[in-house]
Design a protein around this motif. Structure first.
Motif, mmCIF file in Angstrom:
data_model
loop_
_atom_site.group_PDB
_atom_site.id
_atom_site.type_symbol
_atom_site.label_atom_id
_atom_site.label_comp_id
_atom_site.label_asym_id
_atom_site.label_seq_id
_atom_site.Cartn_x
_atom_site.Cartn_y
_atom_site.Cartn_z
ATOM 1 N N THR A 180 9.638 -19.600 21.878
ATOM 2 C CA THR A 180 8.729 -18.651 22.508
ATOM 3 C C THR A 180 7.306 -19.186 22.492
ATOM 4 N N PRO A 181 6.425 -18.706 23.366
ATOM 5 C CA PRO A 181 5.033 -19.177 23.390
ATOM 6 C C PRO A 181 4.298 -18.796 22.109
ATOM 7 N N ARG A 182 3.382 -19.641 21.692
ATOM 8 C CA ARG A 182 2.520 -19.330 20.557
ATOM 9 C C ARG A 182 1.393 -18.404 21.002
ATOM 10 N N ALA A 183 0.877 -17.640 20.060
ATOM 11 C CA ALA A 183 -0.224 -16.723 20.343
ATOM 12 C C ALA A 183 -1.547 -17.377 19.965
ATOM 13 N N ALA A 191 3.078 -16.010 16.258
ATOM 14 C CA ALA A 191 3.216 -14.766 17.028
ATOM 15 C C ALA A 191 2.373 -13.689 16.369
ATOM 16 N N VAL A 192 2.018 -12.680 17.166
ATOM 17 C CA VAL A 192 1.407 -11.452 16.657
ATOM 18 C C VAL A 192 2.503 -10.396 16.683
ATOM 19 N N VAL A 222 0.359 -11.118 11.763
ATOM 20 C CA VAL A 222 0.611 -12.364 12.475
ATOM 21 C C VAL A 222 1.607 -13.191 11.675
ATOM 22 N N ARG A 223 2.309 -14.080 12.391
ATOM 23 C CA ARG A 223 3.305 -14.949 11.765
ATOM 24 C C ARG A 223 2.886 -16.397 11.951
ATOM 25 N N ALA A 224 2.914 -17.158 10.857
ATOM 26 C CA ALA A 224 2.539 -18.572 10.898
ATOM 27 C C ALA A 224 3.260 -19.291 9.779
ATOM 28 N N GLY A 225 3.851 -20.455 10.094
ATOM 29 C CA GLY A 225 4.549 -21.213 9.071
ATOM 30 C C GLY A 225 5.714 -20.485 8.456
ATOM 31 N N GLY A 226 6.331 -19.561 9.194
ATOM 32 C CA GLY A 226 7.453 -18.797 8.663
ATOM 33 C C GLY A 226 7.056 -17.666 7.748
ATOM 34 N N ASP A 256 -5.200 -24.292 14.266
ATOM 35 C CA ASP A 256 -3.945 -23.588 14.013
ATOM 36 C C ASP A 256 -3.949 -23.105 12.569
ATOM 37 N N LEU A 257 -3.477 -21.883 12.368
ATOM 38 C CA LEU A 257 -3.499 -21.306 11.026
ATOM 39 C C LEU A 257 -2.679 -22.155 10.051
ATOM 40 N N GLU A 258 -1.588 -22.733 10.543
ATOM 41 C CA GLU A 258 -0.771 -23.578 9.664
ATOM 42 C C GLU A 258 -1.567 -24.789 9.166
ATOM 43 N N ASP A 259 -2.393 -25.376 10.025
ATOM 44 C CA ASP A 259 -3.179 -26.536 9.616
ATOM 45 C C ASP A 259 -4.227 -26.161 8.572
#
Length: 788
Positions: free
Chosen positions: A466-469, A487-488, A405-409, A452-455
């Protein structure tokens, strides 16, 4: 001397672990001389080693046990249950002393005399009668066998080897990227491929050093079954199978506690007393069976008994009395839902609290521990007849299927077993609302806490077009929650290794992974994320009702996990997730076509392409790697969308081509791929039938026999011998193939079939029984004709 003492401690502990089950099996069959000799040799070895190691307590205990066993071997004493219990007591004390010596602790010695007196005492008639009536747990297992030669290595050395190989893989990947940046050099590429093969082989071999036989899991079971059976007045016939299956040593340590608890529950709750079994028309001796087997990259451990099973009505009554359920919700529960109540903390079917069980603390912890290591637990309940509990755990803790998965770059990994569902935030069935500063994700009328994983990680949330997963994540000890990520990106097998203590101290990571791109990623811990976000971790009655009422239309419908993807031709379809080994991007130039069949070159092998596509415009092609029990296939797709739940039987069954019907998922009609038709359409080169006989060819020296005919026969699966034998001693299954020039020599060979070949398409006469040498179908039919 220190080295000798450490060697003595290690050998004694290992032998004690193996002999506990052997003593119980010897009690069940006192005539088994091999087991008696093995137990006697253990005490004799301990006694002999204690003299020069200055361990007098070891010597005194082992000498007393050796004397008693010597009398039994000589026939002067019988192996009654009291004697066996005393021998086990001596073994336990030696084990305690060994552990105390290893850690430098002191152990009181006042009980040594009691153990020795119990070993040498003679039981009177009354006590003997009680002992004979006591239950005996019989462990049906193979007798002691001499194993292969081994050496003992510290585990730290094995871990260093594994870390070293992982670093070699990273260095190889870095070298591969550098080579791709330079001009092509065929000779250098060949050397690099050979190096890569050696590194991969070394990694596989060193990985096997971490493997241990499941025998270690089973070693303490016979003793525990015997002692609990005697304590509870139950007679139990124990069967152990699959001890030769191997799994990672860390996984063995993680499974010991759940397995022990399940076995204790089976003895206490499941198997009835002899009186109750007689009243129920059952044999007095209860059966307990433990079986281990490997299924793909999982180890399956089944614990089955023929006891009373689980009374689900009593579970429901307990849940209602504890305030976990209402009468209305209990009336709507299915049988499986009622059975799952056994995993709720505080619920127990025991009539009273004992030293063994009854406090309602156990099965919830068992499931939490199993799911924490990426496993699942399933119950197969037959009230009045028995219960089978199946544990499915990964083969190794170091390799697990995961999602990238991708979060926060940045990229992170999460175990696939923890993810229930993946949606985009634009999905019509998903609604995200803010309540009191928190987020609530409502998916098809079911509400989940959302973060949210970033939080959670304290990262900035980047803007994206693009839409978030949104992933529905199931933690090991809590309720499902929604986790938002950018994204996944991918799904692959992840090699897991420990992260640094500072990273692990955060509580949100379960380790780190080293993917093939050489960029380390952190493995997320679902339970740690839930705790860090302070999400609820107890399923209350309201949550249970929401889960129950989430989709009334699906009540009683079996659901399976499926991958939703988009075909290269634009259709959106579903494929059962269990068939997909991994999803990866493949270079377009690796695809090709030959003989009307499409293939792709993967890992030095040609793998068939399931949908027949072989030409692509772009440089990278997303593909599904599929596998049944023995064959592999590649399925190129335009895009992988998400993982969803679909009915096991499509809503509309319409089998045609590679499709089995249409399923409705999230309000969308999706075609379902038929795996039976998909694999049936693959070429089956691996199933070329090997003949039992040979094809004997005359060496005419014309080149056609050696260069054209012989390769054709070998490719068809035949053994080929060029040159006819000089004698007549041939196998009746052999087939001789000869041309006109070799007909006379072939006629001298008796006892086998002769196939004559001619060089012209047309026969010389109506009586000519020869075959045109380029008529492949007729040639193969003639060779196979020897069996008719």
């Amino acid at each position: 001397m220190d080295e000798l003492l450490q060697e003595f401690i290690s050998e004694t502990q290992e032998t004690l672990e193996a002999l506990a089950g052997e003593v119980v099996a010897w009690e069940a069959d006192p005539s088994d001389r091999d087991r008696l000799d093995a137990i006697f040799r253990f005490f004799h070895t301990v006694k002999g080693s204690c003299g020069f190691l200055n361990l007098p307590r070891f010597e005194r205990l082992s000498h007393a046990a050796e004397d008693v066993l010597s009398d039994i071997r000589a026939g002067n004493r019988s192996a009654d249950p009291a004697t066996v219990s005393a021998v086990l007591g001596i073994m336990d004390r030696i084990g305690e002393l060994t552990e105390a010596v290893a850690i430098g602790a002191a152990l009181p010695s006042e009980n040594d005399d009691y153990l020795i007196s119990a070993l040498t005492a003679k039981a009177d008639d009354a006590e003997q009668a009680v002992v004979e009536a006591a239950p005996v747990a019989m462990a049906r297992a193979a007798g002691p066998q001499s194993g292969p030669r081994t050496i003992r290595l510290p585990l730290s050395l094995i871990d260093q080897l594994m870390n070293g190989v992982s670093d070699m893989v990273l260095a190889r990947n870095e070298l591969s990227r550098k080579l791709r940046e330079r001009t092509a050099d065929a000779e250098l590429d060949n050397v690099f491929e050979r190096l890569s093969t050696c590194v991969a082989d070394m990694r596989d071999v060193i990985s096997k050093t971490r493997m241990q036989r499941v025998d270690r899991l089973f070693a303490a079971i016979p003793r525990m079954v015997r002692d609990l059976g005697r304590e509870l007045g139950k007679r139990i016939d124990l069967t152990l199978e699959g001890g030769d299956v191997e799994m990672d040593r860390e996984m063995v340590e993680m499974v010991v506690d759940p397995l022990t608890h399940i076995v204790r529950n089976a003895i206490d709750h499941g198997i009835e007393t002899p009186e109750r079994r007689r009243a129920a028309g059952k044999p007095e001796v209860g059966k307990l069976r433990l079986e281990a087997r490997q299924s793909g990259n999982q180890i399956v451990i089944a614990i089955a008994d023929d006891g009373a099973g689980i009374d689900t009505s009593r579970l429901v009554d307990k849940a209602i009395a504890a305030g976990r359920l209402t009468l209305d919700s209990a009336a709507r529960m299915s049988e499986q839902d009622k059975l799952d109540l056994i995993f709720h903390a505080g619920l127990s079917t025991a009539q009273q609290v004992t030293a063994i069980s009854g406090r309602g603390v156990g099965m919830d912890v068992v499931r939490a521990n199993v799911e924490r290591i990426g496993g699942v637990i399933a119950l197969d309940n037959h009230p009045g007849q028995g219960l089978c509990i199946t544990l499915r755990v990964p083969l190794t803790l170091t390799i697990i299927p995961g999602l990238i998965v991708r979060a926060g770059g940045q990229h992170f990994a999460i175990p696939r077993a923890a993810v229930v569902e993946i949606l985009h935030d634009t999905n019509d069935t998903l609604h995200i609302n803010g309540v009191g500063g928190a987020k609530i994700a409502t998916i098809r009328t079911v509400r989940h806490s959302m973060v949210d994983l970033e939080d959670v990680l304290g990262m900035a949330k980047p803007a994206q077009d693009t839409p978030r997963a949104i992933m529905v994540v199931r933690s090991a000890t809590g309720v499902p929650f929604a986790l938002g990520v950018s994204a996944v990106d991918n799904h692959e097998e992840l090699v897991i290794r420990p992260a640094s203590p500072l990273v692990m101290a955060t509580g949100v990571y379960a380790g780190m992974t080293l993917p093939d791109n050489g960029k380390p990623m952190l493995l997320l811990d679902a339970a740690g994320l839930a705790n860090a976000a302070r999400l609820p971790n107890i399923i209350d009655d309201r949550a249970a009702r929401q889960l129950e009422e989430s989709d009334d239309s699906q009540t009683g419908v079996e659901m399976v996990a499926a991958l939703r993807f988009e075909e290269l031709t634009g259709e959106r379809r579903l494929l059962k997730l269990s068939l997909i080994e991994r999803v990866e991007d493949i270079d377009a130039d690796l695809f090709g076509r030959s003989g009307g069949r499409a293939f792709v070159r993967l890992d030095g092998r040609l793998v068939p392409v399931a949908n027949g596509l072989s030409q692509f415009d772009r440089g990278k092609v997303s593909a599904l790697r599929l596998r049944d029990d023995r064959r592999e296939a590649c399925y190129p797709v335009a895009a992988v969308l998400d993982i969803v739940q679909m009915p096991a039987v499509p809503d509309m069954v319409a089998m045609h081509g590679m499709l089995s019907g249409v399923a409705v998922v999230d309000g969308e009609h999706l075609e379902v791929i038929n795996p039976f038709a998909l694999f049936a359409a693959l070429p089956d080169e691996a199933m070329v039938e090997r003949t039992r006989g040979r094809c004997l060819l005359a060496d005419s020296g014309d080149g056609w026999t050696r260069e054209i005919l012989a390769p054709l026969l070998r490719q068809a699966g035949h053994d080929v011998l060029i040159g006819l034998p000089s004698d007549s001693s041939v196998d009746p299954d052999d087939v001789v193939l000869c041309t006109e020039a070799d007909a006379a020599q072939a006629a001298e060979i008796m006892g086998c079939r002769v196939v004559h070949l001619r060089a012209t398409p047309r026969p010389a006469s109506p009586q000519d029984g020869s075959i045109y040498r380029y008529d492949q179908d007729a040639l193969m039919a003639a060779i196979a004709g020897r069996r008719t």
